[in-house]
Every structure is written in C-alpha cells, then in structure tokens.
Design a protein around this motif. Structure first.
Motif, short mmCIF file in Angstrom:
data_model
loop_
_atom_site.label_atom_id
_atom_site.label_comp_id
_atom_site.label_asym_id
_atom_site.label_seq_id
_atom_site.Cartn_x
_atom_site.Cartn_y
_atom_site.Cartn_z
N CYS A 255 0.84 -1.20 0.00
CA CYS A 255 0.00 0.00 0.00
C CYS A 255 0.87 1.25 0.00
O CYS A 255 1.85 1.35 0.75
CB CYS A 255 -0.92 0.00 1.21
N GLY A 256 0.51 2.21 -0.85
CA GLY A 256 1.24 3.46 -0.94
C GLY A 256 2.51 3.41 -1.75
O GLY A 256 3.19 4.43 -1.89
N LEU A 257 2.81 2.25 -2.33
CA LEU A 257 4.05 2.08 -3.07
C LEU A 257 3.79 1.96 -4.57
O LEU A 257 2.66 1.77 -5.01
CB LEU A 257 4.81 0.85 -2.57
N ASN A 258 4.86 2.09 -5.34
CA ASN A 258 4.81 1.90 -6.79
C ASN A 258 5.08 0.41 -7.09
O ASN A 258 6.17 -0.08 -6.81
CB ASN A 258 5.86 2.76 -7.49
N VAL A 259 4.09 -0.26 -7.64
CA VAL A 259 4.19 -1.70 -7.83
C VAL A 259 3.98 -2.03 -9.31
O VAL A 259 2.95 -1.69 -9.89
CB VAL A 259 3.16 -2.47 -6.98
N ALA A 260 4.95 -2.70 -9.90
CA ALA A 260 4.90 -3.02 -11.33
C ALA A 260 4.43 -4.46 -11.54
O ALA A 260 4.70 -5.34 -10.73
CB ALA A 260 6.28 -2.83 -11.97
N ALA A 261 3.73 -4.65 -12.65
CA ALA A 261 3.29 -6.00 -13.07
C ALA A 261 2.99 -5.93 -14.55
O ALA A 261 2.92 -4.85 -15.15
CB ALA A 261 2.04 -6.44 -12.29
N GLN B 273 -4.89 -3.93 -3.80
CA GLN B 273 -5.38 -2.55 -3.77
C GLN B 273 -6.65 -2.40 -2.94
O GLN B 273 -6.87 -1.39 -2.26
CB GLN B 273 -5.65 -2.10 -5.21
N GLU B 274 -7.50 -3.41 -2.97
CA GLU B 274 -8.79 -3.35 -2.30
C GLU B 274 -8.67 -3.24 -0.78
O GLU B 274 -9.59 -2.79 -0.11
CB GLU B 274 -9.62 -4.58 -2.67
N SER B 275 -7.51 -3.67 -0.24
CA SER B 275 -7.33 -3.65 1.21
C SER B 275 -6.51 -2.46 1.69
O SER B 275 -6.19 -2.36 2.88
CB SER B 275 -6.64 -4.95 1.66
N CYS B 276 -6.17 -1.55 0.79
CA CYS B 276 -5.27 -0.45 1.14
C CYS B 276 -6.03 0.82 1.54
O CYS B 276 -7.00 1.21 0.87
CB CYS B 276 -4.37 -0.11 -0.06
N ASP B 277 -5.58 1.46 2.59
CA ASP B 277 -6.05 2.79 2.92
C ASP B 277 -5.34 3.82 2.03
O ASP B 277 -5.94 4.78 1.56
CB ASP B 277 -5.80 3.10 4.40
N ILE C 164 -2.13 1.81 -3.77
CA ILE C 164 -0.98 1.40 -4.56
C ILE C 164 -0.98 2.19 -5.86
O ILE C 164 -2.03 2.44 -6.45
CB ILE C 164 -1.05 -0.11 -4.88
N ASN C 165 0.21 2.60 -6.30
CA ASN C 165 0.35 3.18 -7.63
C ASN C 165 0.80 2.06 -8.58
O ASN C 165 1.98 1.69 -8.60
CB ASN C 165 1.38 4.30 -7.63
N PRO C 166 -0.13 1.49 -9.36
CA PRO C 166 0.25 0.36 -10.22
C PRO C 166 0.98 0.83 -11.47
O PRO C 166 0.55 1.78 -12.14
CB PRO C 166 -1.10 -0.27 -10.58
N SER D 102 15.65 0.67 -11.80
CA SER D 102 15.89 2.12 -11.86
C SER D 102 15.34 2.87 -10.65
O SER D 102 15.63 4.05 -10.46
CB SER D 102 15.26 2.70 -13.13
N GLY D 103 14.51 2.18 -9.84
CA GLY D 103 13.92 2.83 -8.69
C GLY D 103 12.54 3.41 -8.93
O GLY D 103 11.92 3.94 -8.01
N ARG D 104 12.05 3.34 -10.16
CA ARG D 104 10.69 3.84 -10.43
C ARG D 104 9.64 2.95 -9.78
O ARG D 104 8.56 3.42 -9.44
CB ARG D 104 10.45 3.93 -11.94
N ALA D 105 9.94 1.67 -9.65
CA ALA D 105 9.05 0.75 -8.95
C ALA D 105 9.69 0.32 -7.65
O ALA D 105 10.92 0.15 -7.57
CB ALA D 105 8.76 -0.48 -9.82
N ASP D 106 8.86 0.18 -6.62
CA ASP D 106 9.35 -0.31 -5.33
C ASP D 106 9.31 -1.83 -5.26
O ASP D 106 10.02 -2.43 -4.44
CB ASP D 106 8.49 0.27 -4.21
N ALA D 107 8.46 -2.44 -6.09
CA ALA D 107 8.32 -3.90 -6.09
C ALA D 107 7.74 -4.33 -7.43
O ALA D 107 7.10 -3.53 -8.13
CB ALA D 107 7.40 -4.36 -4.96
#
Length: 319
Positions: free
Chosen positions: A186-192, A206-210, A213-215, A230-235
């Motif tokens: 939650c609150g992080l940049n997550v790539a998929a 995402q449904e459980s986040c206050d 997430i930035n997908p 590069s650091g653009r995604a946290d995970a």
C-alpha cells in the motif's frame, strides 16, 4: 529465425546471461520487447537424440491427429522472453523450461516442437485461428481462459497441465520499505505485466489499502524489472520461478530478492483448441510419459525448478 535446440543443461547459459547483465524477464504474460510480429524470434525444439529418432507409428504418435502426424511437427505459440521459462540465450537460441519440456514431449510423440514467437495476449487468438497448434508460454490455466471469458482468451482453450507456480514479490536487495507481503505494498509503486495473474494480484491488494498502490502496468515484464532496477518501482509482482531466477542471476545475485510466500499457486497449461481433443489427449499422455520416465524431473532439476513439479498430467485443473 528457426533454431534447433538440444536438451542440454542450461545452467551455464543462465550464468552467461547474468554475467552479461541481460535481463530477459517476464511475468506469465507478454514478455517480448519486440513481441507480436512474424519477425520476432522463433525456433524449433528437439531432444538431445532428436525427435525424429522416435519410431513413427508408436503408441503415442498414433494418438496424434492425422494433420500433425503428416506435418511431423507441432507449432508452439510462445512469448519468448521469460527466463527461465522461455527466452533467447546468449547463442541466439530458444532456451528454458518450456522448450526443454517441448523437446522431451517431441521425443516421445515422434514429432518436432517448433516454437514461434508472439505477444502473450494474442496467443489464444492465434491458437483458435490456426496459427499455432498449441501454446506453451507459462500460461496459467484458469476457468476464465478455459471458457474464453478473459480478454486474452477469445474462443477459450483446453489446458494440459504440466507445471505449477504462483506469483511472488521481487524487491531491491536493499529494499528500504521492508516489504514482506502484499499487505506492505500500500502506498508504493508496484509493477506488473498487463493481462496477467500478477496484475490481478496488484488489483486484489489494492482493495485492502487505505493508501492506494500506484500500479505500474507494463506490456512486457522486462519493463517492470527495468522499473524496479531504476527505482521507479518499489516492487514487482511476477511469477515465482521468474522472481527466483532474477534473485539468483541478476547482477550476479546482488540486485534483487524475493520476499514473502508464493501467492496463489496454480497450474501452467499447454493450451489446445477446444475443437482438437485428439491433440489434447495425446499431449496429456506424453506429459505423463515424461513424468513417469524421469525426463521431466531431470529438466526441472537443470533449471532449479523442482518446486513446480507435478505428479500427474491433468486437463483443465485451473479454477
């Protein structure tokens, strides 16, 4: 490009890729940076002894549809940039778990498995319009794909199950966020990758986040890995075998780490058109044969992928 492969040990190839800093990566989806065109990489796959050495007219060969027997080959649609499942190695040849399994299946069936490159979300369409005979592309067998409900599965397909894997979380080796599970995204940049089970994991989290997430949803998974580096995604959420491969090989094992448990493990399937049950049943018998004769376990051991092994070849086991 068409290449003939041997089922040699690929661990040396994996090491060479890592040393070269090449990240041929993916996420159970469209993994090619140049995917989709006929000019994309393609290749044939055959066993170390050559599928042609299997005596035609054998029991499994006789199970194949007449058109396949006459052609002497099975055209395999695949999105080939998803190490270690399928990718182009340092010799510009198609390598990986799927091509090696394809070679073994070709040996017991008496035909060649010829891998043809394509975009992941167009593979089932290509299957149902006759471009491919089957699909082997780390494709998760789901009820939606069986029924043709999902956007990437128009027309539906049957699946011969041959492996099992779930999603995993890949983070930088020095992860500053202390990520341990999807609850920490939650609150992080997550790539998929777009259109994959891994994108669905992000949506569910995402449904459980206050704090939302930035997908970062990419057409190819290699872009997700690049964003992480590069650091653009946290995970990154990607398939477990792919995440583990990157942990072990990228930057000589120093760039990334896999955290948390495997998420929603489900079967991979060889997709076959629903109007081709003869080919489906022949493939199921062939998968069971290589499981029983030990070739399957040998291939998975070469790729450190034993965790995904199955004991029985099933059909449409996905839910």
């Amino acid at each position: 490009m068409t290449a003939s492969l041997t089922r040699r040990s690929r661990l040396a190839a994996a090491g060479a890729l890592a040393a070269a800093g090449v990240l041929l990566l993916g996420a159970c989806g469209d993994q090619t940076d140049d995917a989709g065109g006929d000019s994309g990489g393609s290749g044939g796959s055959e066993s170390s002894n050559g599928a042609e050495e299997t005596e035609e007219g054998g029991e499994l060969f006789d199970l194949l549809p007449e058109s396949i027997r006459n052609a002497g080959e099975i055209k395999v649609g695949s999105d080939i940039a998803y190490a270690p499942i399928e990718f182009i190695d340092e010799n510009d040849e198609i390598a990986g778990i799927d091509p090696d399994i394809g070679a073994a299946l070709g040996e017991v069936l008496g035909v060649d498995f010829v891998f043809e490159n394509g975009t992941f979300d167009g593979l089932i369409l290509g299957l149902n319009n006759g471009r491919h005979d089957v699909i082997m592309s780390a494709m998760t067998d789901t009820a939606e794909r069986q029924q043709g409900v999902s956007e990437d599965a128009e027309g539906g397909a049957d699946f011969v199950n041959y492996f099992q894997a779930g999603s995993a979380i890949l983070v930088p080796a020095d992860d500053p966020h202390g990520i341990e599970s999807v609850a920490d995204l939650c609150g992080l940049n997550v790539a998929a990758q777009q259109g994959t089970a891994n994108e669905a994991v992000v949506e569910a989290a995402q449904e459980s986040c206050d704090e939302a997430i930035n997908p970062l949803i990419n057409q190819v998974d290699s872009d997700s890995i690049a964003a992480l580096q590069s650091g653009r995604a946290d995970a990154v959420i990607t398939d477990y075998p792919v995440a583990l491969y990157n942990e072990l090989t990228a930057g000589d094992g120093g760039l990334f780490k896999v955290v948390g448990e495997q998420i929603d493990a489900a079967p991979y399937g060889i997709a076959v058109a629903k109007d081709n049950p003869e080919l489906r049943d022949a493939l199921q018998a062939a998968v069971q044969e290589i499981i029983d004769n030990g070739t399957y376990a040998e291939i998975l051991a070469e790729w450190n992928a034993e965790a995904g092994a199955i004991d029985e070849a099933t059909v449409n086991a996905g839910e």
